[in-house]
Design a protein around this motif. Structure first.
Motif, PDB file in Angstrom:
ATOM      1  N   ALA A   1      30.200  29.353  36.953  1.00 14.23           N
ATOM      2  CA  ALA A   1      28.873  29.929  37.220  1.00 14.23           C
ATOM      3  C   ALA A   1      28.061  30.068  35.930  1.00 14.23           C
ATOM      4  O   ALA A   1      26.866  29.777  35.911  1.00 14.23           O
ATOM      5  CB  ALA A   1      29.019  31.285  37.906  1.00 14.23           C
ATOM      6  N   THR A   2      28.721  30.479  34.863  1.00 13.97           N
ATOM      7  CA  THR A   2      27.983  30.666  33.614  1.00 13.97           C
ATOM      8  C   THR A   2      27.757  29.344  32.900  1.00 13.97           C
ATOM      9  O   THR A   2      26.766  29.180  32.195  1.00 13.97           O
ATOM     10  CB  THR A   2      28.721  31.638  32.680  1.00 13.97           C
ATOM     11  OG1 THR A   2      30.040  31.142  32.441  1.00 13.97           O
ATOM     12  CG2 THR A   2      28.830  33.017  33.303  1.00 13.97           C
TER      13      THR A   2
ATOM     14  N   HIS B   1      25.700  26.898  36.057  1.00 18.31           N
ATOM     15  CA  HIS B   1      24.562  27.559  36.708  1.00 18.31           C
ATOM     16  C   HIS B   1      24.065  28.761  35.891  1.00 18.31           C
ATOM     17  O   HIS B   1      23.640  29.772  36.461  1.00 18.31           O
ATOM     18  CB  HIS B   1      24.946  27.988  38.134  1.00 18.31           C
ATOM     19  CG  HIS B   1      25.359  26.838  38.998  1.00 18.31           C
ATOM     20  ND1 HIS B   1      24.459  25.985  39.571  1.00 18.31           N
ATOM     21  CD2 HIS B   1      26.586  26.381  39.364  1.00 18.31           C
ATOM     22  CE1 HIS B   1      25.104  25.045  40.277  1.00 18.31           C
ATOM     23  NE2 HIS B   1      26.396  25.265  40.150  1.00 18.31           N
TER      24      HIS B   1
ATOM     25  N   ARG C   1      20.730  30.538  36.700  1.00 19.01           N
ATOM     26  CA  ARG C   1      20.498  31.269  37.947  1.00 19.01           C
ATOM     27  C   ARG C   1      20.538  32.770  37.684  1.00 19.01           C
ATOM     28  O   ARG C   1      21.088  33.217  36.668  1.00 19.01           O
ATOM     29  CB  ARG C   1      21.538  30.880  39.023  1.00 19.01           C
ATOM     30  CG  ARG C   1      21.515  29.397  39.335  1.00 19.01           C
ATOM     31  CD  ARG C   1      20.130  28.834  39.568  1.00 19.01           C
ATOM     32  NE  ARG C   1      19.475  29.406  40.733  1.00 19.01           N
ATOM     33  CZ  ARG C   1      19.539  28.888  41.949  1.00 19.01           C
ATOM     34  NH1 ARG C   1      20.254  27.806  42.157  1.00 19.01           N
ATOM     35  NH2 ARG C   1      18.894  29.442  42.960  1.00 19.01           N
ATOM     36  N   THR C   2      19.990  33.531  38.614  1.00 19.19           N
ATOM     37  CA  THR C   2      19.749  34.933  38.302  1.00 19.19           C
ATOM     38  C   THR C   2      20.392  35.899  39.303  1.00 19.19           C
ATOM     39  O   THR C   2      20.599  35.562  40.464  1.00 19.19           O
ATOM     40  CB  THR C   2      18.241  35.224  38.312  1.00 19.19           C
ATOM     41  OG1 THR C   2      17.708  34.839  39.584  1.00 19.19           O
ATOM     42  CG2 THR C   2      17.533  34.459  37.218  1.00 19.19           C
ATOM     43  N   VAL C   3      20.658  37.074  38.812  1.00 18.38           N
ATOM     44  CA  VAL C   3      20.965  38.204  39.687  1.00 18.38           C
ATOM     45  C   VAL C   3      19.828  39.216  39.509  1.00 18.38           C
ATOM     46  O   VAL C   3      19.478  39.599  38.391  1.00 18.38           O
ATOM     47  CB  VAL C   3      22.353  38.809  39.398  1.00 18.38           C
ATOM     48  CG1 VAL C   3      22.522  39.160  37.937  1.00 18.38           C
ATOM     49  CG2 VAL C   3      22.577  40.035  40.271  1.00 18.38           C
TER      50      VAL C   3
ATOM     51  N   THR D   1      20.201  36.568  33.963  1.00 18.29           N
ATOM     52  CA  THR D   1      20.739  35.245  34.295  1.00 18.29           C
ATOM     53  C   THR D   1      22.266  35.320  34.370  1.00 18.29           C
ATOM     54  O   THR D   1      22.887  36.254  33.846  1.00 18.29           O
ATOM     55  CB  THR D   1      20.371  34.205  33.222  1.00 18.29           C
ATOM     56  OG1 THR D   1      21.007  34.582  31.997  1.00 18.29           O
ATOM     57  CG2 THR D   1      18.854  34.141  33.023  1.00 18.29           C
ATOM     58  N   TYR D   2      22.851  34.291  34.995  1.00 16.97           N
ATOM     59  CA  TYR D   2      24.313  34.244  35.045  1.00 16.97           C
ATOM     60  C   TYR D   2      24.895  34.110  33.633  1.00 16.97           C
ATOM     61  O   TYR D   2      25.990  34.590  33.358  1.00 16.97           O
ATOM     62  CB  TYR D   2      24.785  33.091  35.931  1.00 16.97           C
ATOM     63  CG  TYR D   2      24.672  33.385  37.409  1.00 16.97           C
ATOM     64  CD1 TYR D   2      24.312  34.649  37.848  1.00 16.97           C
ATOM     65  CD2 TYR D   2      24.952  32.421  38.366  1.00 16.97           C
ATOM     66  CE1 TYR D   2      24.218  34.943  39.199  1.00 16.97           C
ATOM     67  CE2 TYR D   2      24.863  32.701  39.716  1.00 16.97           C
ATOM     68  CZ  TYR D   2      24.490  33.960  40.127  1.00 16.97           C
ATOM     69  OH  TYR D   2      24.412  34.233  41.467  1.00 16.97           O
ATOM     70  N   ARG D   3      24.134  33.462  32.756  1.00 16.89           N
ATOM     71  CA  ARG D   3      24.593  33.364  31.371  1.00 16.89           C
ATOM     72  C   ARG D   3      24.705  34.757  30.759  1.00 16.89           C
ATOM     73  O   ARG D   3      25.698  35.087  30.108  1.00 16.89           O
ATOM     74  CB  ARG D   3      23.606  32.485  30.578  1.00 16.89           C
ATOM     75  CG  ARG D   3      24.154  31.925  29.300  1.00 16.89           C
ATOM     76  CD  ARG D   3      23.227  30.861  28.705  1.00 16.89           C
ATOM     77  NE  ARG D   3      23.242  29.627  29.478  1.00 16.89           N
ATOM     78  CZ  ARG D   3      22.212  29.124  30.161  1.00 16.89           C
ATOM     79  NH1 ARG D   3      21.049  29.747  30.123  1.00 16.89           N
ATOM     80  NH2 ARG D   3      22.323  28.015  30.847  1.00 16.89           N
TER      81      ARG D   3
ATOM     82  N   VAL E   1      24.997  37.569  32.451  1.00 18.71           N
ATOM     83  CA  VAL E   1      26.082  38.258  33.170  1.00 18.71           C
ATOM     84  C   VAL E   1      27.430  37.885  32.542  1.00 18.71           C
ATOM     85  O   VAL E   1      28.303  38.739  32.347  1.00 18.71           O
ATOM     86  CB  VAL E   1      26.051  37.900  34.671  1.00 18.71           C
ATOM     87  CG1 VAL E   1      27.353  38.303  35.364  1.00 18.71           C
ATOM     88  CG2 VAL E   1      24.853  38.576  35.349  1.00 18.71           C
TER      89      VAL E   1
ATOM     90  N   LEU F   1      28.293  32.901  43.222  1.00 18.44           N
ATOM     91  CA  LEU F   1      28.582  32.395  41.881  1.00 18.44           C
ATOM     92  C   LEU F   1      29.168  30.991  41.955  1.00 18.44           C
ATOM     93  O   LEU F   1      28.833  30.110  41.167  1.00 18.44           O
ATOM     94  CB  LEU F   1      29.567  33.331  41.177  1.00 18.44           C
ATOM     95  CG  LEU F   1      29.007  34.703  40.811  1.00 18.44           C
ATOM     96  CD1 LEU F   1      30.132  35.697  40.582  1.00 18.44           C
ATOM     97  CD2 LEU F   1      28.130  34.615  39.553  1.00 18.44           C
TER      98      LEU F   1
ATOM     99  N   ASP G   1      21.379  32.107  43.588  1.00 21.44           N
ATOM    100  CA  ASP G   1      20.916  33.373  43.036  1.00 21.44           C
ATOM    101  C   ASP G   1      21.491  34.532  43.849  1.00 21.44           C
ATOM    102  O   ASP G   1      21.783  34.395  45.046  1.00 21.44           O
ATOM    103  CB  ASP G   1      19.390  33.468  43.130  1.00 21.44           C
ATOM    104  CG  ASP G   1      18.679  32.542  42.150  1.00 21.44           C
ATOM    105  OD1 ASP G   1      19.206  32.309  41.050  1.00 21.44           O
ATOM    106  OD2 ASP G   1      17.593  32.052  42.506  1.00 21.44           O
TER     107      ASP G   1
END
Lengths: 543, 543
Positions: free
Chosen positions: A19-20, A23, A26-28, A41-43, A45, A243, A248
């Motif tokens: 996921a990181t 993707h 992408r966002t939470v 962002t997943y990054r 996170v 994820l 998202d």
């Protein structure tokens, strides 16, 4: 002959890496109340997950020690979902709605060392924190006073301050896919809660199943909205599945009233959501009372936790253009086991019947109906018995082997009673312990309730079996009328008369202001029967 | 702490049990030619699988012995897909297009005992059957003369007669998920074919991935059409995935010309199909020449096996309303590893660029680019190197450990050269062995070919590196013109000039009637280079 493909491990750490890595943009999104939202962002996170893992190691978390969460659905809970299992520890999602003595019990049995808690629910936690013997530290998320938590004598740290000191890289260990990743307690109406310990593998496979076309078909074109709490059986697997799909995530935090929900859907445009019928019922009533809103970004709503009224599904589809897909499962089944959707070519009236059922197993899950002696009954839509299930994400025991009677030959005895048709559709008619046995035959309390709730004057209704001299048991209907609405027992009985067989029609009726519910919002039929036995209810009897 | 969820085995037998139990009414339809079709339900397929398993046991198949298939895509091949792995034996899908000496080699190395063969391809098999030492019996499917097969001296039985004698129940054994389920040989252009042995687990997980939203999102609302042969890497997993989803299957058998394909799509209404670009190119040309057909039942076409021209995807979408989704993989990767689809919010021109790439890994698959020393390079869309992949359905070795140099530290060296961007999109620019290295820099033959094929006068084109005194290597373009069409080297070079950097433009051009291809239809660049070296081509040089 050996396969040339080695069993590459299926782990939460693999989901984190994917996921990181793939993707990361992408966002939470987390609701902050009154139409406000924050985004990560997943990054980001992933970096916070590394920081949290470093922080937990620093607090002494080693091996497969348990770290509890006491949180709503938000980005920080997602960070915990990723960090704790990926570092080899075990995520224990504490249900913030349990009774204090239940919280004490589960935290003690699980031996939680650290608890990560939203400050918005700190008062609930503070009430029991001192007595949680194994817990030495609380990590407090969000804004607010630490005082109530500090009174417990435990170390209390602020999440943001703690993470700010940590490296955003962590040397994630290799983890055996069959090792424990997370645990969740069932909230039974009788006895102590019972622990289910998910493995990395079971979470991974369940997530893959959630991404499949027969479940939610999640892809990176989706925005997933888990309203069902992350302390309820992994929020139906939606966080990990999102994820895995690169979808998202949109998180409601504690803002789950209908006004907040509609604002969230209109502004954040989720495509897939999951929640219990009560939530959707509130949303429906709000939308019907306040026209002009648009929730049609939702291509699919998953609904379960209790039986989903067909009337609710019809209104969502006809008025809002949103299909609701009923799913069934339990904490013990990770939870999604069956999904209710008609096969192509099903006649329209039959479609609604099937959508009102609990649905068919996803591939991997096997379901059967057994009689009182444990013999498998045919899938003929007529034979009635207890539902048993098994499969890669279904528990084969409880933690510390409490209640071994729930398991037999690899099958989980669900405690639900129902039937299965030739296409595998499961229709549950009762909890085994709530079944009404009248003159040797079974009456479905659930079916009576579903019909009653469809009556325009009825807000809520529960049906329980009560002793009867002649028939051994007969149904008692406890009804909550809508404000200002009127309906007599005769009228309600008449309303049911063309919907169920004659001998199912209740003679006993009571009008109440509220149906007793358990800590997780299910009808507490034990309490209803007890109150009736104690004469607390005024019963109208139709002779 | 132990997980309470045991590792429930992921096996082909589980897929069989599920598809026949829950989705027994779903159908497999097989084309019989000239617009004819025959149908079987999954329930019937399951009974035939039991009959076939009984028959194979009767023929002495025990343990993990190999049973070969020499078949098109049809119901009987599906029966073999289910029966052979589920009984604990190993399915070896023989590629009917291999050269005779390759067939001999792979059947010998795999030690096939029995071969199930379509009588429509019996002549091809008969040519080598006598020399297949380990094979004692052939089971012949369909109508036709057994004579040519019988001349081999092997036992030859008719499938229908053999199955008619068997019980339609079989006591399917419990099978270890990591044991061998199936094997398939790669058809490399150099050296012997190399065997990949799929496990039950790898096939199961790959099928789950195919059912996920990011791949094909298969559900029981679908009708799946695998045109890609079932002897090519499990037909991209579509048969098992369809069974797992409860989707209908539509099988073309040997009728894969454009007219048959369009008839099949119009009458059988598949929703998802998979085939190589050549097939879709034929279908496109047929539809453009014969307006009035409708293939819009297809909600998704998966395409791969060689690079998919963007022009083909655009025509399908604009003219026929059918989205083509490019996927990439190899026999070694089960095969689907990456899928090309743009994330929401991608600008339109960038969308087509991404759809023209090989796409992003599905969750589970990990991809990286390495330099000549094996160091991982950044995902910056600029660093170019060999693509390496790993994951739960990617082989870690070849059967009997042939060619161990293809594997390093758990990664498969794909032999493909390309780059990866920050969102994980893989763009392959060449086979490592086909890379053109000019003045120390790489020129992508694949990119040049894709542009050339988009020229209206060009039917086919291949670009190879040939020796050059000054630059070490320079590209040679071998072009097949459309019938009656004309284009000079200067015109083609001019056409390319605004599409690639100046120093990529080929000086050397040759016009040929046909591009040499391998047995599986890929450009045989080794042969092109050899012919050029031997002076077989008339080369026009632009100075």
């Amino acid at each position: 002959m050996q396969s040339t493909i080695e069993p590459f491990p299926l782990t939460v750490g693999g989901i984190l890496r994917y996921a990181t890595g793939v993707h990361g943009d992408r966002t939470v999104t987390t609701a902050t109340g009154q139409g406000g939202y924050r985004h990560a962002t997943y990054r980001e996170v992933g970096r916070d997950a590394a920081r949290l893992a470093n922080a937990l190691r620093g607090l002494g978390i080693t091996g497969d020690q348990r770290v509890g969460t006491f949180m709503w659905n938000n980005a920080e809970h997602l960070v915990a979902y990723l960090a704790i299992p990926s570092m080899g520890a075990v995520l224990h999602t504490l249900n913030i709605r349990l009774f204090p003595e239940q919280i004490e019990f589960v935290a003690y049995e699980a031996e939680d060392q650290v608890i990560i808690a939203d400050l918005s629910v700190a008062p609930v936690l503070a009430r029991v924190l001192r007595s949680l013997e194994t817990v030495h530290t609380v990590i407090a998320v969000g804004e607010g006073d630490l005082g109530p938590l500090q009174e417990s004598g435990k170390t209390v740290l602020r999440y943001d301050e703690l993470l700010a000191e940590q490296s955003d890289e962590f040397d994630w260990p290799d983890v055996d896919e069959n090792s424990a990743a997370a645990m969740c307690y069932t909230s039974g109406t009788t006895g102590h809660p019972k622990g289910v310990v998910y493995s990395h593998r079971s979470n991974y496979l369940h997530s893959m199943a959630v991404c499949s076309g027969n479940a939610m078909g999640l892809s990176f074109s989706d925005r997933a909205l888990p309203i069902v709490p992350m302390f309820h059986a992994n929020a139906w697997g939606m966080p990990y599945a999102a994820l895995m799909a690169g979808a998202d995530l949109v998180m409601p935090d504690r803002h789950m009233d209908a006004v907040s929900m509609v604002n969230l859907i209109e502004t954040q445009q989720p495509t897939v959501a999951g929640a219990v019928p009560t939530i959707w019922n509130d949303v429906m009533n709000h939308l019907l009372d306040n026209p002009g809103h648009d929730i049609s970004s939702l291509r699919l709503v998953a609904c379960g936790g209790s039986a989903v009224p067909v009337s609710l599904m019809k209104t969502f589809e006809d008025k809002f253009g949103v299909p609701i897909r009923q799913a069934w499962g339990m904490t013990e089944t990770s939870p999604i086991a069956t999904v209710a959707w008609p096969a192509p070519g099903t006649p329209e009236d039959k479609q609604w019947e099937l959508r009102g059922s609990q649905g068919r197993p996803l591939c991997g899950v096997e379901a059967r109906i057994v009689d009182d002696e444990g013999n498998a009954l045919p899938n003929d839509d007529e034979s009635v018995g207890e539902l048993e299930v098994r499969g890669p994400w279904i528990t084969g025991s409880y933690y510390r082997n409490t209640d071994p009677s729930k398991f037999v030959g690899g099958w989980l005895r669900t405690g639900d009673v129902g039937r299965i048709d030739a296409q595998g559709y499961v229709t549950l008619t009762d909890r085994a312990k709530d079944v009404i046995k009248s003159g040797g035959e079974w009456i479905s309390s659930v079916e009576l309730e579903n019909h009653l709730i469809a009556h325009p004057a009825v807000l809520d209704a529960a049906v329980v079996g009560v002793p009867d001299e002649r028939w051994e048991e007969r149904p008692l209907a406890a009804v909550v009328l809508k404000e200002g609405a009127e309906a007599s027992p005769d009228q309600l009985r008449e309303f049911l008369s063309d919907k169920v067989v004659r001998w199912w029609l209740p003679e006993r009726w009571t009008f109440v202001t509220e149906i007793p519910r358990t800590s997780v919002g299910k009808y507490d039929k034990k309490a209803i029967r007890a109150r009736h036995a104690e004469g607390d209810y005024q019963v109208h009897t139709i002779s």
